[in-house]
Each structure stands twice: as structure tokens, then as C-alpha cells.
Design a protein around this motif. Sequence first.
Motif, PDB file in Angstrom:
ATOM      1  N   LEU A 297     -15.189   8.478   6.502  1.00  0.00           N
ATOM      2  CA  LEU A 297     -13.958   9.258   6.672  1.00  0.00           C
ATOM      3  C   LEU A 297     -12.697   8.496   6.263  1.00  0.00           C
ATOM      4  CD1 LEU A 297     -14.440  11.191  10.036  1.00  0.00           C
ATOM      5  CD2 LEU A 297     -14.142  12.170   7.764  1.00  0.00           C
ATOM      6  N   LEU A 409     -19.357  14.095   4.070  1.00  0.00           N
ATOM      7  CA  LEU A 409     -17.965  14.551   4.068  1.00  0.00           C
ATOM      8  C   LEU A 409     -17.894  16.062   4.229  1.00  0.00           C
ATOM      9  CD1 LEU A 409     -16.489  12.292   1.226  1.00  0.00           C
ATOM     10  CD2 LEU A 409     -15.882  12.223   3.647  1.00  0.00           C
ATOM     11  N   TYR A 412     -18.526  16.946   7.862  1.00  0.00           N
ATOM     12  CA  TYR A 412     -17.333  16.668   8.679  1.00  0.00           C
ATOM     13  C   TYR A 412     -16.295  17.771   8.502  1.00  0.00           C
ATOM     14  CZ  TYR A 412     -18.605  11.888  10.027  1.00  0.00           C
ATOM     15  OH  TYR A 412     -19.206  10.799  10.596  1.00  0.00           O
ATOM     16  N   TRP A 416     -14.915  20.216  11.493  1.00  0.00           N
ATOM     17  CA  TRP A 416     -13.478  20.179  11.826  1.00  0.00           C
ATOM     18  C   TRP A 416     -12.858  21.554  11.608  1.00  0.00           C
ATOM     19  CZ3 TRP A 416      -9.677  15.826   9.852  1.00  0.00           C
ATOM     20  CH2 TRP A 416      -8.463  15.930  10.527  1.00  0.00           C
ATOM     21  N   PHE A 441     -17.587  16.767  16.419  1.00  0.00           N
ATOM     22  CA  PHE A 441     -17.013  16.043  15.283  1.00  0.00           C
ATOM     23  C   PHE A 441     -16.966  14.542  15.572  1.00  0.00           C
ATOM     24  CE2 PHE A 441     -13.318  14.211  13.121  1.00  0.00           C
ATOM     25  CZ  PHE A 441     -13.539  14.592  11.813  1.00  0.00           C
ATOM     26  N   TYR A 442     -16.502  14.176  16.757  1.00  0.00           N
ATOM     27  CA  TYR A 442     -16.391  12.758  17.120  1.00  0.00           C
ATOM     28  C   TYR A 442     -17.773  12.135  17.341  1.00  0.00           C
ATOM     29  CZ  TYR A 442     -11.598  14.279  17.942  1.00  0.00           C
ATOM     30  OH  TYR A 442     -10.349  14.818  17.788  1.00  0.00           O
ATOM     31  N   LEU A 444     -20.433  12.992  15.807  1.00  0.00           N
ATOM     32  CA  LEU A 444     -21.036  12.800  14.487  1.00  0.00           C
ATOM     33  C   LEU A 444     -20.601  11.466  13.879  1.00  0.00           C
ATOM     34  CD1 LEU A 444     -22.790  13.967  12.235  1.00  0.00           C
ATOM     35  CD2 LEU A 444     -20.740  15.073  11.311  1.00  0.00           C
ATOM     36  N   ILE A 445     -19.347  11.088  14.099  1.00  0.00           N
ATOM     37  CA  ILE A 445     -18.864   9.790  13.612  1.00  0.00           C
ATOM     38  C   ILE A 445     -19.664   8.666  14.238  1.00  0.00           C
ATOM     39  CG2 ILE A 445     -16.897   8.208  13.553  1.00  0.00           C
ATOM     40  CD1 ILE A 445     -15.051  10.641  13.568  1.00  0.00           C
ATOM     41  N   GLU A 448     -23.112   8.572  12.789  1.00  0.00           N
ATOM     42  CA  GLU A 448     -23.086   7.966  11.441  1.00  0.00           C
ATOM     43  C   GLU A 448     -23.097   6.447  11.526  1.00  0.00           C
ATOM     44  OE1 GLU A 448     -19.962   6.996   7.884  1.00  0.00           O
ATOM     45  OE2 GLU A 448     -19.489   8.668   9.239  1.00  0.00           O
TER      46      GLU A 448
END
Length: 824
Positions: A297, A409, A412, A416, A441-442, A444-445, A448
Motif C-alpha cells: 500500500l 491492490l 484493497y 475500502w 481492510f486493516y 488484510l494488511i 499480508e
Amino acid sequence: MYLLAFFIPICAMVLGFVLNSVFPFGDKSALIIDGVHQYLGFYQELIHQLGQAGDFWHATHALGYNFFSVFAYYLASPFNLIVLFLNRFLNINEAVTIVILLKIGLTSVSMAWYVKKRFALSNYKALPIAAMYGLSNFIVGYYSNLMWLDAVMILPILAYMIEEILEQKHYKGYTLVLFYCIFTNYYMGFMICIFATLYFMALTILKKPAWKELLKSWVGFGIHSVLAAGMSAVILVPSIYAIKLTQAGNEAGLNFKNQIFQPLDDWSQQLSRFFYESFPYATSGNQGSVNIYCGILVFVFVILFLLSRKISKREKICWSGLLILYFCGFHFPLLNLVLHGLHKPVGMPNRFGFVFTFLILRVGAMVFSNMEEYRRKNRVVAFSIAIVVTIILAVCIQDELIWVTVLGLALYFIIWESSETYEKIGIWRFEIQKEQIRKLFYMLIIAEMLTHTVLSIAHMGAANRTVYFDWKKEVQTLAADVKEQSGYRTVLAYSTLRNEELLYDMNGSTFFSSTISQDVIDSLYRLGYETGKNRYQYAGSTELMDALLGVKYIIYNKDMTVPEYYKKVSETDHFVMYENANAISNGFVVQKDLTEIKLQGNNPFEVQNKLVTQLGFSELYHTQEVTESINDKKSDASSYTVTLKKGEHGYIYVPGGEPNIVKIDGKTFWASRCNNKMLDLGYAETERFVDISIVGQNHKIVMGTYLEGDLNAMIKTLTTANQYPDESGDVMVYSKQGTYLFNSTYQEGMKVTVDGVEKQVININGFAAVDIEDSYKVLHVQYKVKGLQMGIRISIISLLCFLLLSSSHNMYTKIRGKLKERRQ
């Protein structure tokens, strides 16, 4: 939240270790590269130094060295107390691994603390930023260098303390944190100081204070920075004296030999290191290699940061400028050198990369703090540009796995966008609320970063732990079979690890450290030993050098060729120990002036002949060039045949680069197992021919031969009545007037008394020597760290000044507050 920030990166690392069969999930070690080759030995040496009765700051192992310089560079972190504590219950390997995990967990916590304090992020926003920092490629790639992790861990806290200087006029926290950074590892401390200056400069530009206020802030910042360095002087001052003797110290400074704007690597290659499929470098010979991945990101972060209407143009210019500056540091040699503290790194490039990672994640935290302001147009533009840039970079470097990053990407963006567009989404029988979509969303970060870390560790591999620790038991069993004799050395003919002799607590002759004296490396290289910029190995030694350096016992692997001229002492499953009857303890007396000794020659035989003649003897080696007799172009092998006469001992030296494979009488020697440039042909009881085959060389080799009787006569002359009468370390010498040459290295700060009278210690090509007179003498060696007393005085004065300034500031604040109350 802080518990999650702590355990998430640890869990990711442990999962990677499980895949790599790291103990206790297998027989491997988590430590790789320098972690296993250097640091395990240093921790064992620290335990040895703490347990011995002698001088803590000087080590007799590895030909003798300045242990303080090793302590200052590698072992000064207070976390090492945990290593020592854990070592009471665990092997040193596992103790070090646990402390590495502890530091990585705290690194993530410090980043979480920073973004919450600075940007008031919610737990769900702070946690992914923390994971992106704690599991960045810099940490995952370089985690074995655990002495660097203190600086990475403390950087977010330092950044906050710098901000406090301008906002609250608080200097105390900044001073203490900067002191910790410098004290725990002065090398990373240099990079931290550069960052602190640039960061403070950026903050002053943003704040736009009046000239008077600006001057006052910079004066306060400068004074407290100096105080932090001053309190670290107990480490810094002695280290400066020690560094001057190293190759790194001699090479440090601005180097204009390379073109200032000659790129270290292709910029597209470096930017592509943000891709998901970019595994970290644990080591690299390319100065442009970078470990900057911290989530895919980051391109989106930068674009949204630039598109934000809440962030001022001044802020955009300042933080973008810092990012560009550090990225250019990866690219251009001169800036790269400056950001490294004027020292070119070897094997692990771009060691300031963690600063860039912090800065780009700081930008990401600013984006997270203003997520509600970004409309669909902003999001579409940011993700579209990020995907296009990613594809262009992938085309430039021909990355076939680019779809992983592009799909990531896109995912994401969808999540979002869904969190901003829909109040809830129905998936099969489940309904996901808007707030849950945002949390997804958070999460998933974090997922990752977790998966990338596990795959990265599996990609880097692991070392074979069983071999190291099973072999350690065998070697220590062999050492126990012979009574330890002070003044002599016991060596490993072949070391699996560079500092394996230190790991086994052996008084050997192998050493791998960034603090080695360049004189010693240069001398041993010319004498034929295997060396590098910051190491020397026993490999390449000869019978002559074994005698002069006091090598009494040599431990060979059973599959190695063992010389016939040493006596077998004992053996285990994998090793056999031999005794060298010609070893000279401590040193020897020479009736010549040694100050003019110059080790010169075209090959090690000429250099050793030069040494022998300067010690007062005739040349020992007879040398001759040997031309290849057959050249097999298909296998790139050159064959040679030489003759050893009765009573001769022979060696060969291969000029140029180290050959791939050498065979002597059909026996294969690999470059990974010994010095392939200097090889032993053995002793000839009767005249015999020796067949040599070399792969990768097709030129002349050099053979050196000597009569064993000549060597024995020389050693007998050099042997004096040297012994250790007690545990004091004194050397008793009875000899004619001359110079006593120690078989240990010269260190600044050495003090030698002869019968109670202090004598000047002479540096003879990196080895210590002292003049003695004709009589029965007792030599007492002491060591005093050069610059330590000065460093202690500076540290005490700086600490007192810091306490005085802090107390006066507190008093001023109280008085000012009372005056305000009276006025009201």
C-alpha cells in the motif's frame, strides 16, 4: 492493542521458523549469515570473559584482541543481560533467538505507540502500521544482526521526542533516547544522529518559528545532542581509537573515486522492492540492494498524502523531500556513504533503510488519520496510479509474479470502496456491517505482512544447528583429553562457522569481527592465511607458522587429509586431534632489531622466508614455479606434476583467485572447506611424485619445499624457557639480550613490565614485542583500554551537565508557573 502489536510479528517469525524446521521444531538454527558466523561466538566469549579472573577488556583467544571494541560494537545492548540469563537454561543459540523475537515484538509496539500518540489513531488503524514496521523487509532480512535492532526499535520513540522539543520544549526524553541509541550500537547511532538532524530540520520548517525561537530551539537541540553523545563517550572514545586500526577506519570518509551520480542500481529495480514478491536480502554484494518492502500500500499512501487537502503544501514538501533524499541515498554513492556515517558497508547494503521505512509509514499514518476526507475520486486516482506504476516497474524488471501485487491492490481498493459505499454487504448467509468492512481492510494488511514474513523466512533458509552443537560436544571432549597449557593454542583445521573456535571457548587463531586491526589482517594475508576485510582464518597455515604462533593442538575433520608430521592424540566420531611438538608457547626471543621487519614477497613462501631471515636464520623455503603439464579444456582443469625429495616437506600456492576444485594425488579439496590457494603436499620419507589437478586455473603455480631437519633446528634455537608459572599470566624468560616477540597481536593500551620495570611495547606488523636484557626475566602483561578513562570522565561530566540542565529547567518551569498564578 499493544499486546497484539507485540505478538503479531513474533507469531509471524515463529511460523517462518516452523517451516524452516528451526529448533525445537527441527534441527535448524534461526540465526543465519553473521548471526551464526559471528555473534554466537561473541556471546560465548562474553560469558568466558565474565568468568575469567584476568582483564575483562582483553581476550587471549583468536591471537589476542581488544575485547572492549567487540563489546562496544556487538554486545553493549542491555538486552544482552537477558541472553546471559537465558543461557543458564538454554543453548546460546536459542537464547539469542528469543531476544531477537523480543526486540522485533517491541519494535512493533514502539511504532504502535508512536502513531497513537502522534496521530491519535484508533487501535484498528495503529495495529497495521505497527505490523508493517515490525515485519518490514529490513527487519526480516537483517534480524540476525540483533545489535542493530535496538536502533530500529527506538526510532519511533526518538521521533516523538524530537517533536516534543518543538511542541513542549522537553529535551530530557530526547537526550536519554539518543544516548541509548548511540550507546547500544554507535554504528547505527551515527545513522540515528543524521536522521535526528534532518528530522528536526523538517519540523522547524513546518513550525515556522520566529528567528529568536528558531535559534533557541536549534541551540537546545544541539546542546542536548552533544550531551547524549558525551554520556556515550565511555563507549565512543575507546571505540574511536580502536576503529583507527581497522580497515573500515582507514577507508572511512568521503570517497570521490566513484562518480557522484553513478547509480548503485537501476531505480526501477529498487522501487520494485515494494512488491509483495520481493523477498528480503539477508546479504548482498550489490551496494544498491535495498530492504524497503513494508506492504504493497505504500504507493497508495504517498499518492493519497499528496492529494490530501488537509495536509499543507509545506508538510507535503518536507516529508516528500525527506523520502526522496533517503531513496536517493539508496541510489547515489556519495549520499549513500554520507547516510552510512562515511563508512561503506560490506555484504549488507543500505543499513539506513529502516529510516526510510519509518518515514514512509509515518506518511501512511497521516493518511489513516484523514481517511474520511478521501472521496471516491481520490481513491480511484490513488489506486489506479499505484497499479499503473506497479505494472510499469514490473515490465522494466520483467517480473512475472506482478499479478500478486496487482491483485492485492485491487482487493484493497474493493474493500475500502465497499466500506465507504455500503452500510452493509451480504455474503452468502452473512451480513458484514460497514464498520466490520473497514476492520477487514486493516486485518488484510496484517495478513499480508504475516504471509510475506513467513514466505520470506522460508526463502532465506536456516543453518544446521545439530552439526554445530553435536560437534561442540565432540570438540570439547577432545580438548578435555589434553591438559590445558597456557601460552599454546588449539585450533580447528576447518571451521564450519567463522567464529567457531570462540563458540567452543578455544584459544585458537580464527576471528571474524569488524573491529580487527588491519595490520594483523595484512600480515596474515601475506603469510598465506585465508583472510577478508574483517576476518582471518587458520586455513592456509604451514608447519612453520603453526610453530611460531604456538599452535599446539590441531583438530581435523576425519574426512580431511591429515599431515604425517603431527602426533595423533585422540579422536571422536567426526574429529581427530593431533599434537604439534614444535609449538612455541607465548613467544620467543630474537637477537635482532625487529622494528624494521617488512613482510614482503610475491607469494607466501617468499614472505615467510623474509620473516625467517629477519629473525636471524637462513631462508627456509626453496621455491619454484610449476607449469601445467596437461590442460583439459572440457573440464577447465590444469594438471601439474611435482617432485618431493627425501626429507622434504612441500606446499603449493595458487596465485590469483581461489580455484574451484583442487585434487592432490586424487584427493579433492573444496574451496568451502579450506584455503584452496595454499595447500599441503605432505612430507616425503622417500622421493615421490605428486600429481595436482586444478579446476579454474590454467597458469603457473608456486611450490615451496624445505627440509624438516632445517625447520626443527630453527625451532629449537627459538625455543626458550617460557612458561606460565601460575595463573597470573606472567611469562618467564631466560635468554640473551634481544627482543621478545609475542605470538599474540599488538593492541594499543598494552603494558608489559620486565622484572617490574615497564617497557615500551612495539608493534611488529600487528604483533606485540618488547625489548629484554640478558638475564632471568619475568614478563608481566597488562592491558588498559586506550581512551577508556577519558571516555569515563567525559561521560560523567556530560551526565552531570544533563542533570543540572534538567533540574534548572524544572525549577524555571515551577517559578514561571507560580508567577503566572500570582498575576491571575
